[in-house]
Design a protein around this motif. Structure first.
Motif, PDB file in Angstrom:
ATOM      1  N   SER A 206       5.759  10.927   3.167  1.00  0.00           N
ATOM      2  CA  SER A 206       4.969  10.825   1.938  1.00  0.00           C
ATOM      3  C   SER A 206       5.566   9.801   0.981  1.00  0.00           C
ATOM      4  CB  SER A 206       4.882  12.193   1.253  1.00  0.00           C
ATOM      5  OG  SER A 206       4.179  13.111   2.057  1.00  0.00           O
ATOM      6  N   ILE A 207       6.884   9.823   0.827  1.00  0.00           N
ATOM      7  CA  ILE A 207       7.536   8.853  -0.056  1.00  0.00           C
ATOM      8  C   ILE A 207       7.352   7.433   0.474  1.00  0.00           C
ATOM      9  CG2 ILE A 207       9.763   8.062  -0.942  1.00  0.00           C
ATOM     10  CD1 ILE A 207      10.619  11.029  -1.018  1.00  0.00           C
ATOM     11  N   LEU A 208       7.584   7.250   1.780  1.00  0.00           N
ATOM     12  CA  LEU A 208       7.420   5.926   2.378  1.00  0.00           C
ATOM     13  C   LEU A 208       5.975   5.451   2.277  1.00  0.00           C
ATOM     14  CD1 LEU A 208       9.633   6.231   5.596  1.00  0.00           C
ATOM     15  CD2 LEU A 208      10.177   5.041   3.452  1.00  0.00           C
ATOM     16  N   ALA A 209       5.031   6.348   2.459  1.00  0.00           N
ATOM     17  CA  ALA A 209       3.617   5.991   2.391  1.00  0.00           C
ATOM     18  C   ALA A 209       3.242   5.533   0.988  1.00  0.00           C
ATOM     19  CB  ALA A 209       2.747   7.174   2.807  1.00  0.00           C
ATOM     20  N   MET A 210       3.735   6.217  -0.033  1.00  0.00           N
ATOM     21  CA  MET A 210       3.419   5.799  -1.403  1.00  0.00           C
ATOM     22  C   MET A 210       3.998   4.424  -1.714  1.00  0.00           C
ATOM     23  SD  MET A 210       3.452   9.180  -3.856  1.00  0.00           S
ATOM     24  CE  MET A 210       5.011   9.885  -3.297  1.00  0.00           C
ATOM     25  N   VAL A 211       5.240   4.206  -1.292  1.00  0.00           N
ATOM     26  CA  VAL A 211       5.867   2.901  -1.527  1.00  0.00           C
ATOM     27  C   VAL A 211       5.109   1.814  -0.767  1.00  0.00           C
ATOM     28  CG1 VAL A 211       7.950   1.522  -1.151  1.00  0.00           C
ATOM     29  CG2 VAL A 211       8.140   3.892  -1.962  1.00  0.00           C
ATOM     30  N   TYR A 212       4.797   2.051   0.494  1.00  0.00           N
ATOM     31  CA  TYR A 212       4.081   1.073   1.324  1.00  0.00           C
ATOM     32  C   TYR A 212       2.708   0.740   0.745  1.00  0.00           C
ATOM     33  CZ  TYR A 212       1.631  -0.906   5.343  1.00  0.00           C
ATOM     34  OH  TYR A 212       0.890  -1.714   6.178  1.00  0.00           O
ATOM     35  N   ARG A 213       1.956   1.764   0.354  1.00  0.00           N
ATOM     36  CA  ARG A 213       0.607   1.542  -0.170  1.00  0.00           C
ATOM     37  C   ARG A 213       0.632   0.739  -1.468  1.00  0.00           C
ATOM     38  NH1 ARG A 213      -3.809   4.231   0.969  1.00  0.00           N
ATOM     39  NH2 ARG A 213      -4.208   4.827  -1.201  1.00  0.00           N
ATOM     40  N   ARG A 214       1.640   0.967  -2.279  1.00  0.00           N
ATOM     41  CA  ARG A 214       1.747   0.195  -3.522  1.00  0.00           C
ATOM     42  C   ARG A 214       2.104  -1.256  -3.236  1.00  0.00           C
ATOM     43  NH1 ARG A 214       3.739   3.077  -8.979  1.00  0.00           N
ATOM     44  NH2 ARG A 214       2.453   4.958  -8.881  1.00  0.00           N
TER      45      ARG A 214
ATOM     46  N   ARG B  82      -4.680   6.318  -6.340  1.00  0.00           N
ATOM     47  CA  ARG B  82      -5.363   7.094  -5.307  1.00  0.00           C
ATOM     48  C   ARG B  82      -4.413   7.417  -4.151  1.00  0.00           C
ATOM     49  NH1 ARG B  82     -10.876   4.695  -3.387  1.00  0.00           N
ATOM     50  NH2 ARG B  82     -11.492   5.540  -5.406  1.00  0.00           N
ATOM     51  N   GLY B  83      -4.455   8.661  -3.717  1.00  0.00           N
ATOM     52  CA  GLY B  83      -3.616   9.109  -2.617  1.00  0.00           C
ATOM     53  C   GLY B  83      -2.342   9.794  -3.055  1.00  0.00           C
ATOM     54  N   GLU B  84      -1.926   9.559  -4.298  1.00  0.00           N
ATOM     55  CA  GLU B  84      -0.611  10.044  -4.717  1.00  0.00           C
ATOM     56  C   GLU B  84      -0.624  11.513  -5.145  1.00  0.00           C
ATOM     57  OE1 GLU B  84       1.326   7.220  -7.288  1.00  0.00           O
ATOM     58  OE2 GLU B  84       1.269   5.666  -5.725  1.00  0.00           O
TER      59      GLU B  84
ATOM     60  N   GLY C  46      -0.800  -3.219  -1.833  1.00  0.00           N
ATOM     61  CA  GLY C  46      -2.005  -3.258  -2.659  1.00  0.00           C
ATOM     62  C   GLY C  46      -3.080  -2.293  -2.196  1.00  0.00           C
ATOM     63  N   LEU C  47      -2.696  -1.260  -1.457  1.00  0.00           N
ATOM     64  CA  LEU C  47      -3.671  -0.292  -0.945  1.00  0.00           C
ATOM     65  C   LEU C  47      -3.900   0.858  -1.923  1.00  0.00           C
ATOM     66  CD1 LEU C  47      -2.351  -0.083   2.739  1.00  0.00           C
ATOM     67  CD2 LEU C  47      -4.275  -1.440   1.866  1.00  0.00           C
ATOM     68  N   ALA C  48      -3.102   0.869  -3.003  1.00  0.00           N
ATOM     69  CA  ALA C  48      -3.219   1.967  -3.964  1.00  0.00           C
ATOM     70  C   ALA C  48      -3.500   1.436  -5.368  1.00  0.00           C
ATOM     71  CB  ALA C  48      -1.942   2.797  -3.959  1.00  0.00           C
ATOM     72  N   ASN C  49      -4.257   0.352  -5.435  1.00  0.00           N
ATOM     73  CA  ASN C  49      -4.559  -0.238  -6.740  1.00  0.00           C
ATOM     74  C   ASN C  49      -5.606   0.555  -7.519  1.00  0.00           C
ATOM     75  OD1 ASN C  49      -2.728  -2.315  -6.331  1.00  0.00           O
ATOM     76  ND2 ASN C  49      -4.254  -3.658  -5.384  1.00  0.00           N
ATOM     77  N   VAL C  50      -6.482   1.249  -6.795  1.00  0.00           N
ATOM     78  CA  VAL C  50      -7.504   2.050  -7.451  1.00  0.00           C
ATOM     79  C   VAL C  50      -6.891   3.379  -7.868  1.00  0.00           C
ATOM     80  CG1 VAL C  50      -9.741   3.185  -7.187  1.00  0.00           C
ATOM     81  CG2 VAL C  50      -9.315   0.972  -6.094  1.00  0.00           C
ATOM     82  N   HIS C  51      -7.194   3.796  -9.084  1.00  0.00           N
ATOM     83  CA  HIS C  51      -6.642   5.047  -9.585  1.00  0.00           C
ATOM     84  C   HIS C  51      -7.554   6.220  -9.254  1.00  0.00           C
ATOM     85  CE1 HIS C  51      -3.161   3.626 -12.116  1.00  0.00           C
ATOM     86  NE2 HIS C  51      -3.722   2.494 -11.736  1.00  0.00           N
ATOM     87  N   TYR C  52      -7.004   7.415  -9.430  1.00  0.00           N
ATOM     88  CA  TYR C  52      -7.701   8.645  -9.055  1.00  0.00           C
ATOM     89  C   TYR C  52      -9.101   8.723  -9.648  1.00  0.00           C
ATOM     90  CZ  TYR C  52      -8.773  13.647  -8.883  1.00  0.00           C
ATOM     91  OH  TYR C  52      -9.388  14.859  -8.680  1.00  0.00           O
ATOM     92  N   ASN C  53      -9.249   8.390 -10.905  1.00  0.00           N
ATOM     93  CA  ASN C  53     -10.543   8.524 -11.578  1.00  0.00           C
ATOM     94  C   ASN C  53     -11.402   7.268 -11.485  1.00  0.00           C
ATOM     95  OD1 ASN C  53     -10.394  11.195 -12.600  1.00  0.00           O
ATOM     96  ND2 ASN C  53      -8.910  10.518 -14.108  1.00  0.00           N
TER      97      ASN C  53
END
Length: 279
Positions: free
Chosen positions: A254-262, A207-209, A265-272
């Motif tokens: 955007s790149i830093l945000a994706m790395v940080y969220r991963r 999510r978010g990517e 553990g803020l991006a564990n939920v997937h898009y679907n």
């Protein structure tokens, strides 16, 4: 090279004293198609079908206001000494897509808070729609003969420009001089980006990517296309083009945000996954 070509009429239709311009029609068409795409995807993911209709009620005015504020801020010298109302004269031209994007994103963030929906859920769904609106909207610049690059050299014409359809290059002839159709380059770049984001939906990223990928894709293309344009806004007192600076910042953020969220553990939920209750 000098040409003598009659440009297309900017007026779509005249209703008595009221003129409706192609620019507005094209922008509205892009927004409508983008809304259709977002609404269709919202329904598939289990969100309220009219969630983006509700969002646009607030996002469109905010985007227009912020687009104008952004433009006037970096063109302030142009308005010094002019009547005060000129600052608000959007009909005379002068809005910027980065300002509109800032306004739309801030509105979506607040809207998501009120509705208790993940902002990144909305942002991921909306990202392809933004590219649809931008790809179509650039043709409004085509009708207005604006957002173009510098004059086309004979070498550039012989090696590249001559292969572009005549109806496009003819409209880029202003006062007998043909200019680079940078609006076209950006429109094509946005269409390619749309295909990339639609593919990403199928592979179900975190999510978010999709949203961050949109920012990276658009900014990367805009950085190079902006370098060709003749109507750039500049950081006051410098030769730095604002759009290029913003593009670089958006890519890095955007790149830093994706790395940080991963990592956090803020991006564990997937898009679907787990929609729409996940916050």
């Amino acid at each position: 090279m000098l040409f003598n070509i009659q440009p297309y009429d900017r007026v779509f239709i005249e209703l008595g004293p009221i003129s409706i311009y192609w620019y507005g029609v094209i922008i509205a068409t892009g927004a409508a198609l983008g809304l259709w795409l977002a609404t269709r995807e919202s329904k598939r993911l289990g969100l309220k079908e009219d969630i983006f209709v509700d969002l646009l009620i607030f996002a469109i005015p905010a985007a227009i206001i912020c687009a104008r504020i952004y433009y006037v801020t970096f063109e302030w010298d142009r308005y010094v000494g002019e009547p005060w109302w000129k600052v608000f004269a959007v009909w005379e031209g002068g809005i910027a897509i980065h300002g509109a994007l800032i306004g739309a994103v801030l509105t979506a963030f607040l809207f998501a808070k009120v509705k208790e929906i993940s902002f990144f859920t909305l942002a991921d769904i909306a990202a392809p729609s933004l590219l649809v609106g931008q790809a179509i909207g650039r043709w409004g610049n085509f009708m207005n003969q604006e957002a173009h690059g510098g004059p086309v050299s004979e070498e550039a014409y012989n090696h590249f420009i001559q292969y572009i359809p005549d109806f496009i290059t003819n409209q880029m002839i202003i006062d007998g001089v043909m200019y680079q159709p940078t609006f076209l380059y950006e429109s094509v770049w946005n269409i390619l980006g749309l295909l990339v984001l639609l593919y990403m939906r199928k592979v179900n990223p975190r999510r978010g990517e999709i949203f961050f990928s949109y920012l990276i894709w658009y900014s990367f293309g805009r950085f190079f296309i902006e370098g060709l344009r003749t109507d750039s806004l500049y950081v006051m007192g410098t030769d730095i083009r604002v759009a290029q600076l913003i593009s670089v910042l958006l890519i890095v953020i955007s790149i830093l945000a994706m790395v940080y969220r991963r990592k956090k553990g803020l991006a564990n939920v997937h898009y679907n996954g787990q929609l729409p209750s996940e916050k």
